[in-house]
Design an enzyme around this catalytic site. Sequence first.
Site, PDB file in Angstrom:
ATOM      1  N   LYS A   2       0.805  -1.219   0.000  1.00 30.83           N
ATOM      2  CA  LYS A   2       0.000   0.000   0.000  1.00 30.83           C
ATOM      3  C   LYS A   2       0.840   1.273   0.000  1.00 30.83           C
ATOM      4  CE  LYS A   2      -4.173  -1.722   1.954  1.00 30.83           C
ATOM      5  NZ  LYS A   2      -5.219  -1.338   2.879  1.00 30.83           N
TER       6      LYS A   2
ATOM      7  N   LEU B 185     -10.134  10.239   8.291  1.00 33.42           N
ATOM      8  CA  LEU B 185     -11.247  11.075   7.830  1.00 33.42           C
ATOM      9  C   LEU B 185     -12.495  10.757   8.653  1.00 33.42           C
ATOM     10  CD1 LEU B 185     -10.524  10.796   4.009  1.00 33.42           C
ATOM     11  CD2 LEU B 185      -9.921  12.655   5.536  1.00 33.42           C
TER      12      LEU B 185
ATOM     13  N   HIS C 183     -16.991   5.736   0.941  1.00 29.92           N
ATOM     14  CA  HIS C 183     -16.052   4.902   0.195  1.00 29.92           C
ATOM     15  C   HIS C 183     -16.597   4.825  -1.232  1.00 29.92           C
ATOM     16  CE1 HIS C 183     -13.523   1.145  -0.464  1.00 29.92           C
ATOM     17  NE2 HIS C 183     -14.329   1.177  -1.507  1.00 29.92           N
TER      18      HIS C 183
ATOM     19  N   LYS D  66     -17.220  -4.523   3.364  1.00 30.65           N
ATOM     20  CA  LYS D  66     -18.409  -4.000   2.685  1.00 30.65           C
ATOM     21  C   LYS D  66     -19.621  -4.910   2.905  1.00 30.65           C
ATOM     22  CE  LYS D  66     -15.113  -2.268  -0.559  1.00 30.65           C
ATOM     23  NZ  LYS D  66     -14.332  -2.638  -1.746  1.00 30.65           N
TER      24      LYS D  66
ATOM     25  N   GLU E 278      -9.748   2.553  -5.235  1.00 24.46           N
ATOM     26  CA  GLU E 278     -10.617   2.894  -4.107  1.00 24.46           C
ATOM     27  C   GLU E 278     -10.264   4.252  -3.507  1.00 24.46           C
ATOM     28  OE1 GLU E 278     -11.954  -1.481  -2.568  1.00 24.46           O
ATOM     29  OE2 GLU E 278     -10.549  -0.406  -1.307  1.00 24.46           O
TER      30      GLU E 278
ATOM     31  N   GLU F 159      -6.449   2.659  -1.900  1.00 25.20           N
ATOM     32  CA  GLU F 159      -5.741   1.490  -2.428  1.00 25.20           C
ATOM     33  C   GLU F 159      -6.304   1.092  -3.786  1.00 25.20           C
ATOM     34  OE1 GLU F 159      -6.115  -2.352  -0.670  1.00 25.20           O
ATOM     35  OE2 GLU F 159      -8.230  -2.136  -0.218  1.00 25.20           O
TER      36      GLU F 159
ATOM     37  N   ASN G  45      -7.280  -2.474  -5.993  1.00 24.31           N
ATOM     38  CA  ASN G  45      -7.419  -3.927  -6.025  1.00 24.31           C
ATOM     39  C   ASN G  45      -7.241  -4.408  -7.453  1.00 24.31           C
ATOM     40  OD1 ASN G  45      -7.967  -4.449  -3.262  1.00 24.31           O
ATOM     41  ND2 ASN G  45      -9.978  -3.563  -3.550  1.00 24.31           N
TER      42      ASN G  45
ATOM     43  N   ARG H 168      -7.917  -7.123  -9.177  1.00 24.69           N
ATOM     44  CA  ARG H 168      -8.683  -8.363  -9.422  1.00 24.69           C
ATOM     45  C   ARG H 168     -10.151  -8.006  -9.617  1.00 24.69           C
ATOM     46  NH1 ARG H 168     -11.348  -8.130  -4.592  1.00 24.69           N
ATOM     47  NH2 ARG H 168     -10.106  -7.333  -2.885  1.00 24.69           N
TER      48      ARG H 168
ATOM     49  N   VAL I 217     -15.912  -8.552  -5.422  1.00 23.85           N
ATOM     50  CA  VAL I 217     -17.191  -9.152  -5.031  1.00 23.85           C
ATOM     51  C   VAL I 217     -18.344  -8.329  -5.630  1.00 23.85           C
ATOM     52  CG1 VAL I 217     -18.672  -9.716  -3.063  1.00 23.85           C
ATOM     53  CG2 VAL I 217     -16.191 -10.006  -2.873  1.00 23.85           C
TER      54      VAL I 217
END
Length: 448
Positions: free
Chosen positions: A116, A203, A208, A237, A275, A287, A289, A291, A294
Site C-alpha cells: 500500500k 477522515l 467509500h 463491505k 478505491e 488502495e 485492487n 482483481r 465481489v
Amino acid sequence: MFDKILIANRGEIALRVLRACKELGIATVAVHSTADAEAMHVRLADESVCIGPPPSKDSYLNIPALLAACEITGADAVHPGYGFLSENARFAEILAEHNLGFIGPKAEHIRLMGDKIEAKRTARHLGIPVVPGSEGAIDNIDEAMKVAEAIGFPVLVKAAAGGGGRGMKVAQTADDLALAISTAGNEAKSAFGDASVYLEKYLQKPRHIEIQILGDGRGGAIHLGERDCSLQRRHQKVWEEGPSPVLTAEARTRIGETCAKAMREMQYLGVGTIEFLYEDGEFYFIEMNTRIQVEHPVTEAITGIDLVLEQIRVANGGDLPATQDQITISGHAIECRINAENPETFRPSPGKILRYHPPGGLGVRIDSAVYQGYTIPPYYDSLVGKLIVHGKTRAECLMRLRRALDEIVVDGIETTLPLFRALVRDHDIIDGDYHIHWLEQYLAGGDR
Ligand code: ADP
C-alpha cells in the site's frame, strides 16, 4: 482464445467465472477441497480435480496442487477469482513459467499495488489524489509524532501489507499513537508477515467510492463509473451501490478520467478497482485492487458490460469492449452481501440449508452457489450469495430490493437477511445519506 480454464476458487465467484467461460465456449476445470466435493461449482464444471483437505492453505492456496491439476486436465489458463491467490504476484509468475495464462494483471502491477505504501506513491506520481499522511513506512515514534502533528489528529495507522480491514488502528490523540503503531504492526506481522505501517489522516465521515477500470495491457483503458461501498462493518463491505447517491456526473467524469489516464500510462491489463474516500467534494486514494471484486455485478447492471467475460478476453490479448464515449451509466443498482451469520452478533452460522428459494423478476439477480440441502462448510468465508437489484432510478431499485428481500427464503442457518430488510426501510438509507461509520453506529444503536 484459451481452450480450457481452470478456476482456482470456490463458491459464487467460481460459478460466476464458469458462466463466462461457458458463454465464450471455453471448457472449465473446477478444483475443490475435500470439504467442497458436493459444491455447485464442481457439479457445473466440465471437469473437476480434488486439490487437498479443507484448510485453504492445503487446497485453494496450494500452488503445486493447482499446477498438477492444470497438467492433468490440460488447462491452458487459470482464473483466480477474488481472495485466495488472486493478488499473489508470485503465482502469476509461476503460471507464466509453466506456459499457463493468468487471468489478471501483469505480475509487476499486482506486486506494486499489493504494497500500500508503494501503491500510494505510484498513485501520487500518476496524478491521483491521495489521503494526507506519511511519505512511506514509519520507522520510529518520533517520526510518527512529527507526521501526525503535521496532518492533525486523529490519525490512522495502516499496514503496508494490509487487507480485509486488518492491521488498521486509529490514534485519537498523541497519547494513543505509540500503542496504535505497535498494535497495528503486530497484527500486520502475524496476518501478513510484514510489520511495516504508515500513517494517514483519519477522515471523519467520508464515503467509500471506488472506480472500476478495465485495461488492455497495451495502453488502452476505460473506466466504468463508480460504486459506493460506504456501508461497512469492520471495514468490510456489506451493501454496495452505483451510481453513488452523492456524486455529480461532472465529479464522476473527472475522477474516472484521472483513473483511466493513470491506467493507460501504466499499461494496466485486466479489471481493477481504484478505491477512494470521498469527503467534502474531494477524492482521496486509499488502495487499488488488482482483481475482480465481489461487488462487480453493480457495475455490470448499470453499464451492461460483462466484466468477467471481458477480463478473460483482454487476458487473451483481446480488445476493450467499448471506447470511453460508448460507456453509458443507466439506472441504479444495489448489491447486498448475504452472509451465513447471526444478523446481530455476526457470529458465523455454517450448516445445512433446509429450504432455499431465490427471488426473481425484472431487475433481480442472484449470484450464489448454494442450493436446497447444501451444507455451508465452516472453513471458508460466510457468503451465502449476493442479491443484485437494478432499476431505472434509485427509488425504483429500492422498491424492487424491498420486494426481493421479502421474497427470498434461506432456512436452516442464520443469515444477515433481517439486517437488509431493516436497512432498506431506514430513512437515511432511503435518502442515500450515510458514510463509512454509519452502519456501525446504526448497529450500536447510537447517533449517526
Ligand atoms: P483494506 O485493504 O484492509 O480493505 P483499505 O485501505 O481499503 O483497507 O480501507 C478499508 C476501509 O477502512 C475503507 O473503506 C474505510 O472505511 C476505512 N479507512 C481506510 N483509510 C481510512 C482513512 N484514512 N480514514 C478513515 N477511514 C479509513
